[in-house]
Design an enzyme around this catalytic site. Structure first.
Site, PDB file in Angstrom:
ATOM      1  N   ASN A   1       0.675  -1.327  -0.515  1.00  0.00           N
ATOM      2  CA  ASN A   1      -0.130  -0.600   0.101  1.00  0.00           C
ATOM      3  C   ASN A   1       1.004   1.646   0.031  1.00  0.00           C
ATOM      4  O   ASN A   1       0.438   1.806  -0.877  1.00  0.00           O
ATOM      5  CB  ASN A   1      -1.431  -0.294   1.273  1.00  0.00           C
ATOM      6  CG  ASN A   1      -2.603  -0.634   1.062  1.00  0.00           C
ATOM      7  OD1 ASN A   1      -2.910  -0.135   0.109  1.00  0.00           O
ATOM      8  ND2 ASN A   1      -2.338  -1.669   1.931  1.00  0.00           N
TER       9      ASN A   1
ATOM     10  N   ASN B   1      -7.458   4.453   7.946  1.00  0.00           N
ATOM     11  CA  ASN B   1      -6.835   3.506   7.777  1.00  0.00           C
ATOM     12  C   ASN B   1      -7.413   2.736   6.849  1.00  0.00           C
ATOM     13  O   ASN B   1      -7.815   2.761   6.858  1.00  0.00           O
ATOM     14  CB  ASN B   1      -6.789   2.490   9.054  1.00  0.00           C
ATOM     15  CG  ASN B   1      -6.530   1.119   9.526  1.00  0.00           C
ATOM     16  OD1 ASN B   1      -5.485   0.664   8.872  1.00  0.00           O
ATOM     17  ND2 ASN B   1      -7.267   0.088   9.573  1.00  0.00           N
TER      18      ASN B   1
ATOM     19  N   HIS C   1      -9.041  -1.263   5.700  1.00  0.00           N
ATOM     20  CA  HIS C   1      -9.360  -2.066   6.239  1.00  0.00           C
ATOM     21  C   HIS C   1      -9.239  -3.491   5.468  1.00  0.00           C
ATOM     22  O   HIS C   1     -10.248  -3.304   3.954  1.00  0.00           O
ATOM     23  CB  HIS C   1      -9.957  -2.981   7.421  1.00  0.00           C
ATOM     24  CG  HIS C   1     -10.057  -3.591   7.831  1.00  0.00           C
ATOM     25  ND1 HIS C   1      -9.843  -4.354   8.497  1.00  0.00           N
ATOM     26  CD2 HIS C   1     -11.494  -5.029   7.342  1.00  0.00           C
ATOM     27  CE1 HIS C   1     -10.475  -5.671   8.610  1.00  0.00           C
ATOM     28  NE2 HIS C   1     -11.111  -5.455   8.224  1.00  0.00           N
TER      29      HIS C   1
ATOM     30  N   ASP D   1     -10.311  -0.647  14.181  1.00  0.00           N
ATOM     31  CA  ASP D   1     -11.263  -0.364  12.140  1.00  0.00           C
ATOM     32  C   ASP D   1     -13.396   0.136  12.999  1.00  0.00           C
ATOM     33  O   ASP D   1     -14.348  -0.385  12.807  1.00  0.00           O
ATOM     34  CB  ASP D   1     -11.722  -1.944  12.373  1.00  0.00           C
ATOM     35  CG  ASP D   1     -10.428  -2.914  11.781  1.00  0.00           C
ATOM     36  OD1 ASP D   1      -9.748  -2.165  11.535  1.00  0.00           O
ATOM     37  OD2 ASP D   1     -10.432  -3.528  12.200  1.00  0.00           O
TER      38      ASP D   1
ATOM     39  N   GLU E   1      -7.443  -2.707  -2.576  1.00  0.00           N
ATOM     40  CA  GLU E   1      -6.495  -1.572  -1.766  1.00  0.00           C
ATOM     41  C   GLU E   1      -5.801  -0.516  -2.828  1.00  0.00           C
ATOM     42  O   GLU E   1      -5.724   0.456  -1.460  1.00  0.00           O
ATOM     43  CB  GLU E   1      -5.506  -2.338  -0.826  1.00  0.00           C
ATOM     44  CG  GLU E   1      -6.536  -3.453   0.418  1.00  0.00           C
ATOM     45  CD  GLU E   1      -5.778  -4.292   1.019  1.00  0.00           C
ATOM     46  OE1 GLU E   1      -5.565  -3.330   1.534  1.00  0.00           O
ATOM     47  OE2 GLU E   1      -6.180  -5.557   1.372  1.00  0.00           O
TER      48      GLU E   1
HETATM   49  C1  GRF Z   1      -3.296  -4.651   3.870  1.00  0.00           C
HETATM   50  O1  GRF Z   1      -4.382  -5.821   3.471  1.00  0.00           O
HETATM   51  C2  GRF Z   1      -3.889  -3.562   4.849  1.00  0.00           C
HETATM   52  O2  GRF Z   1      -5.869  -3.538   3.981  1.00  0.00           O
HETATM   53  C3  GRF Z   1      -3.808  -3.948   6.290  1.00  0.00           C
HETATM   54  O3  GRF Z   1      -2.507  -4.995   6.186  1.00  0.00           O
HETATM   55  C4  GRF Z   1      -2.218  -5.082   4.866  1.00  0.00           C
HETATM   56  C5  GRF Z   1      -0.961  -4.615   4.216  1.00  0.00           C
HETATM   57  O4  GRF Z   1       0.068  -4.788   3.077  1.00  0.00           O
HETATM   58  N1  GRF Z   1      -4.059  -3.141   7.059  1.00  0.00           N
HETATM   59  P1  GRF Z   1       0.990  -3.925   3.281  1.00  0.00           P
HETATM   60  O5  GRF Z   1       1.752  -3.989   3.443  1.00  0.00           O
HETATM   61  O6  GRF Z   1       0.357  -2.788   2.637  1.00  0.00           O
HETATM   62  O7  GRF Z   1       1.275  -4.493   1.740  1.00  0.00           O
END
Ligand code: GRF
Length: 209
Positions: A16, A109, A111, A152, A181
């Site tokens: 992310n 955040n 989720h 959350d 995401e």
């Molecule tokens: C993601 O699935 C996010 O939704 C959750 O933790 C994961 C993080 O993935 N909170 P990354 O480190 O961004 O690849």
């Protein structure tokens, strides 16, 4: 309106974070990434940040004898790096309430499910996707929400639905959800950058351009 200067908090792989860095670099997201902060020294996300020329810092409560010193250091870091907005991206630690209060409305955040389903304490990582499959829902998704003092729980900013297939394992589902995401996080952050997120009570409203 003040320009958004973010700190991204990470604990893991940082895909992310990468999506956010890429969106900034290709002009889709108009924020500065002033800092990437991790509670784990070995988080691959830190390497991604360094490769992009972004400052990184490691901070973990276990290295402090006094909780107060930990909180002080944490708050000072935000000032030192001129951070006015916090993005949690796979950060596995609970953010100290002092920070949550200070950044209320300016901390988000992501989720990997459709809140209020499959969320809260114990729903993290593969456990979320396993629970989705075990329940048999046909649609899951992703949620970007404000951070408050409960897991959350803060106001929802944006959501996208993701299909659950009969053949899915938690791993295949996680992979599909992750793609969404990476789409939704830069989009949601850009809404803040444009000053379009209005917070009223427990809800957010997105203002037109
Ligand atoms: C993601 O699935 C996010 O939704 C959750 O933790 C994961 C993080 O993935 N909170 P990354 O480190 O961004 O690849």
């Amino acid at each position: 309106m003040e320009r958004i200067k973010i700190a991204v908090f990470v604990s893991g792989g940082g895909t992310n974070l990468q999506a956010i860095i890429d969106a900034v670099n290709n002009g889709a997201l108009d924020v500065d990434i002033n800092l990437v902060l991790s509670d784990r020294m070995d988080a691959y996300a830190l390497e991604r940040a360094q490769n992009a020329g972004i400052s990184t810092v490691y901070i973990n409560s276990k290295d402090f004898k006094e909780r107060e010193d930990f909180i002080d250091r944490f708050l000072r870091l935000m000032e030192e790096y001129d951070v006015n907005f916090i993005v949690l991206a796979g950060y596995m630690k609970k953010v100290p309430p002092e920070l949550v209060r200070k950044f209320w409305g300016r901390m988000v955040n992501i989720h990997p499910a459709l809140i209020p389903a499959f969320c809260g304490k114990g729903y993290y990582g593969m456990k979320v996707h396993q629970a989705v499959i075990d329940y048999g829902v046909k649609i899951t998704g992703v949620t970007v929400h404000l951070v408050d003092e409960q897991y959350d729980h803060g106001a929802i900013v944006a959501q996208m639905a993701v299909e659950v297939r009969d053949t899915d394992t938690p791993e295949t589902l996680a992979e599909r959800v992750l793609e969404y995401e990476h789409k939704i996080y830069p989009l949601a952050l850009q809404l803040f950058a444009e000053g379009r997120v209005e917070i009223k009570g427990r809800k957010t409203y997105i203002k037109d351009k």
